[in-house]
Design an enzyme around this catalytic site. Structure first.
Site, short mmCIF file in Angstrom:
data_model
loop_
_atom_site.label_atom_id
_atom_site.label_comp_id
_atom_site.label_asym_id
_atom_site.label_seq_id
_atom_site.Cartn_x
_atom_site.Cartn_y
_atom_site.Cartn_z
N PRO A 116 -6.45 -3.06 -2.18
CA PRO A 116 -5.86 -1.86 -2.79
C PRO A 116 -4.51 -2.15 -3.45
O PRO A 116 -3.79 -3.07 -3.07
CB PRO A 116 -5.65 -0.91 -1.60
CG PRO A 116 -6.36 -1.53 -0.43
CD PRO A 116 -6.37 -3.01 -0.72
N GLY A 117 -4.18 -1.27 -4.41
CA GLY A 117 -2.82 -1.20 -4.93
C GLY A 117 -2.02 -0.23 -4.09
O GLY A 117 -2.31 -0.03 -2.90
N LYS A 135 -1.76 -12.08 2.09
CA LYS A 135 -2.93 -11.38 1.55
C LYS A 135 -3.75 -12.30 0.64
O LYS A 135 -4.96 -12.12 0.51
CB LYS A 135 -2.50 -10.10 0.85
CG LYS A 135 -1.98 -9.03 1.81
CD LYS A 135 -3.07 -8.62 2.82
CE LYS A 135 -2.63 -7.46 3.70
NZ LYS A 135 -3.69 -7.02 4.63
N SER A 149 -5.13 -7.09 -0.51
CA SER A 149 -4.15 -6.29 -1.28
C SER A 149 -4.05 -6.84 -2.69
O SER A 149 -4.30 -8.03 -2.92
CB SER A 149 -2.78 -6.38 -0.63
OG SER A 149 -1.79 -5.82 -1.47
N TYR A 170 4.42 -11.69 2.23
CA TYR A 170 3.35 -10.69 2.36
C TYR A 170 2.21 -11.03 1.39
O TYR A 170 1.03 -11.06 1.77
CB TYR A 170 3.87 -9.27 2.10
CG TYR A 170 2.77 -8.23 2.12
CD1 TYR A 170 2.07 -7.97 3.30
CD2 TYR A 170 2.40 -7.54 0.97
CE1 TYR A 170 1.03 -7.04 3.33
CE2 TYR A 170 1.37 -6.61 0.98
CZ TYR A 170 0.69 -6.37 2.16
OH TYR A 170 -0.35 -5.45 2.19
N THR A 213 -4.74 3.41 14.22
CA THR A 213 -3.79 4.45 14.64
C THR A 213 -3.12 5.14 13.46
O THR A 213 -2.35 6.08 13.67
CB THR A 213 -2.70 3.84 15.54
OG1 THR A 213 -2.08 2.76 14.82
CG2 THR A 213 -3.26 3.32 16.85
N ASN A 241 -8.47 -4.48 9.36
CA ASN A 241 -7.51 -3.66 8.63
C ASN A 241 -6.08 -3.80 9.13
O ASN A 241 -5.14 -3.66 8.35
CB ASN A 241 -7.97 -2.19 8.74
CG ASN A 241 -6.89 -1.21 8.34
OD1 ASN A 241 -6.60 -1.06 7.16
ND2 ASN A 241 -6.25 -0.57 9.32
P1 NDP Z 1 -0.17 1.74 8.19
O1 NDP Z 1 1.17 1.24 8.57
O2 NDP Z 1 -0.36 3.19 8.02
O3 NDP Z 1 -1.27 1.19 9.23
C1 NDP Z 1 -1.23 -0.12 9.73
C2 NDP Z 1 -2.13 -0.25 10.94
O4 NDP Z 1 -2.10 -1.62 11.38
C3 NDP Z 1 -1.66 0.60 12.10
O5 NDP Z 1 -2.78 1.24 12.69
C4 NDP Z 1 -1.06 -0.39 13.07
O6 NDP Z 1 -1.27 0.03 14.40
C5 NDP Z 1 -1.89 -1.65 12.79
N1 NDP Z 1 -1.18 -2.86 13.18
C6 NDP Z 1 -0.07 -3.40 12.60
N2 NDP Z 1 0.32 -4.48 13.30
C7 NDP Z 1 -0.54 -4.62 14.33
C8 NDP Z 1 -0.65 -5.54 15.41
N3 NDP Z 1 0.22 -6.55 15.58
N4 NDP Z 1 -1.66 -5.37 16.30
C9 NDP Z 1 -2.53 -4.37 16.16
N5 NDP Z 1 -2.50 -3.47 15.17
C10 NDP Z 1 -1.49 -3.60 14.27
O7 NDP Z 1 -0.55 0.96 6.84
P2 NDP Z 1 -1.88 0.94 5.93
O8 NDP Z 1 -2.93 1.81 6.49
O9 NDP Z 1 -1.46 1.14 4.54
O10 NDP Z 1 -2.28 -0.60 6.10
C11 NDP Z 1 -3.55 -1.03 6.52
C12 NDP Z 1 -3.85 -2.35 5.84
O11 NDP Z 1 -3.89 -2.15 4.43
C13 NDP Z 1 -2.81 -3.45 6.06
O12 NDP Z 1 -3.50 -4.67 6.24
C14 NDP Z 1 -2.03 -3.46 4.77
O13 NDP Z 1 -1.44 -4.70 4.52
C15 NDP Z 1 -3.11 -3.14 3.78
N6 NDP Z 1 -2.71 -2.61 2.48
C16 NDP Z 1 -1.93 -1.48 2.37
C17 NDP Z 1 -1.61 -0.99 1.13
C18 NDP Z 1 -0.72 0.19 0.93
O14 NDP Z 1 -0.13 0.32 -0.16
N7 NDP Z 1 -0.59 1.08 1.91
C19 NDP Z 1 -2.15 -1.60 -0.09
C20 NDP Z 1 -2.94 -2.78 0.14
C21 NDP Z 1 -3.22 -3.23 1.37
P3 NDP Z 1 -0.19 -0.04 15.59
O15 NDP Z 1 1.18 -0.03 14.98
O16 NDP Z 1 -0.49 1.16 16.43
O17 NDP Z 1 -0.52 -1.31 16.28
C1 8X3 Z 2 0.36 -3.12 -0.47
C2 8X3 Z 2 0.44 -3.00 -1.95
O1 8X3 Z 2 1.74 -3.78 -3.98
O2 8X3 Z 2 2.99 -2.73 -2.18
O3 8X3 Z 2 -0.40 -4.22 -0.10
O4 8X3 Z 2 2.14 -4.95 -1.92
S1 8X3 Z 2 1.90 -3.66 -2.52
#
Ligand code: NDP
Ligand code: 8X3
Length: 252
Positions: free
Chosen positions: A183-184, A157, A140, A153, A11, A87
């Protein structure tokens, strides 16, 4: 039938960008998330733009019952998942663990670790039956490197990192490859969620440097998924050029 990818957390952020990337390659998609309005809008957008088939499943990955009932309702045809992208995930808070909220810890652990396990335990046997498939876990840099306030967190990860390595061994005899993208800093809704909707605080995370954006990670996921069958990308650590590790940034 086209290839099929199942993407959790489609989403927003990485998940949505990965869905768009795979749709552009004419893959059919199973997309999951809790926000049904967004899932419905994305389904319509991808069908209209790319003419692919899309199935959306609206559930919370923290609930084993919901994971099971939604995934088990997929037809035999849709269970032929070629790529699973684990993801869905989040961070909550950036305090010292001493100040941390146990409720937030539980949410992170239940989503980032247990949700990934529940989904994988259901989908991996479908891949094993076909003797092929790819699982891509989104870890991460926080799982490889400690930083102030990263605590639970980061630990969640680190679990994704270790689970990726162990899942690869468990699935080795079955022709299923397992890899991680770590990712960072990437500007998605991640920091807005982390700081409980405080958009100013979230934006400040990315001040003074150019962060990754979601399509950067979608490109990486597509690269991993599109390697020839004999090639497995185990781990991709992807950082903004202005970020050397979890704590070293070049800000201007
Ligand atoms: P967003 O917040 O943009 O997206 C997170 C997604 O996870 C949403 O689609 C959300 O959907 C879904 N989600 C969260 N909790 C639940 C749940 N309980 N059930 C189902 N779906 C869930 O963040 P990102 O795209 O950045 O994050 C995606 C992944 O990447 C995560 O695992 C995050 O930890 C990881 N990550 C992110 C980084 C960053 O800096 N952005 C760096 C490294 C890793 P909905 O709320 O609709 O359920
Ligand atoms: C997200 C990257 O460095 O903010 O996983 O934890 S960080």
């Amino acid at each position: 039938m086209n290839n099929i990818a199942l993407i959790t957390g489609a989403t927003s952020g990485f998940g949505k960008a990965i869905a768009e990337r795979f749709a552009a390659e004419r893959w059919n998609l199973i997309l999951t998330g809790r926000r049904k309005d967004r899932l419905d809008a994305l389904e319509q957008q991808l069908r209209d733009e790319f003419g692919i088939a899309v199935t959306t499943l609206n559930f919370d990955v923290r609930s084993l019952e919901e994971c099971t009932s939604h995934l088990e309702q997929l037809s035999h045809e849709w269970r032929a998942v070629d790529v699973l992208i684990n993801n869905a995930g989040l961070a909550l808070g950036r305090e010292s663990f001493v100040e941390g909220s146990i409720e937030q810890w539980n949410t992170m652990i239940d989503t980032n670790i247990k949700g990934l396990l529940y989904i994988s335990k259901i989908v991996a046997p479908w891949m094993m039956e076909r003797k092929r498939g790819t699982i891509i876990n989104i870890g991460s840099i926080a799982g490889k490197d400690a930083y102030a306030g990263g605590n639970v967190y980061g630990a969640s990860k680190a679990a994704v990192d270790m689970l990726t390595r162990n899942m690869r061994i468990d699935l080795l005899p079955h022709g299923v490859r397992v890899g991680q993208i770590a990712p960072g800093a990437a500007e998605t809704e991640f920091s807005i969620v982390r700081f409980s909707g405080d958009e100013q605080k979230a934006a400040a995370t990315y001040h003074g440097f150019e962060p990754l954006i979601a399509p950067d990670i979608a490109d990486a996921a597509w690269f991993m998924a599109s390697r020839p069958a004999h090639v497995c990308i185990n781990d991709m650590v992807i950082m903004p050029t202005a970020q050397a590790n979890a704590t070293s940034f070049h800000k201007e």
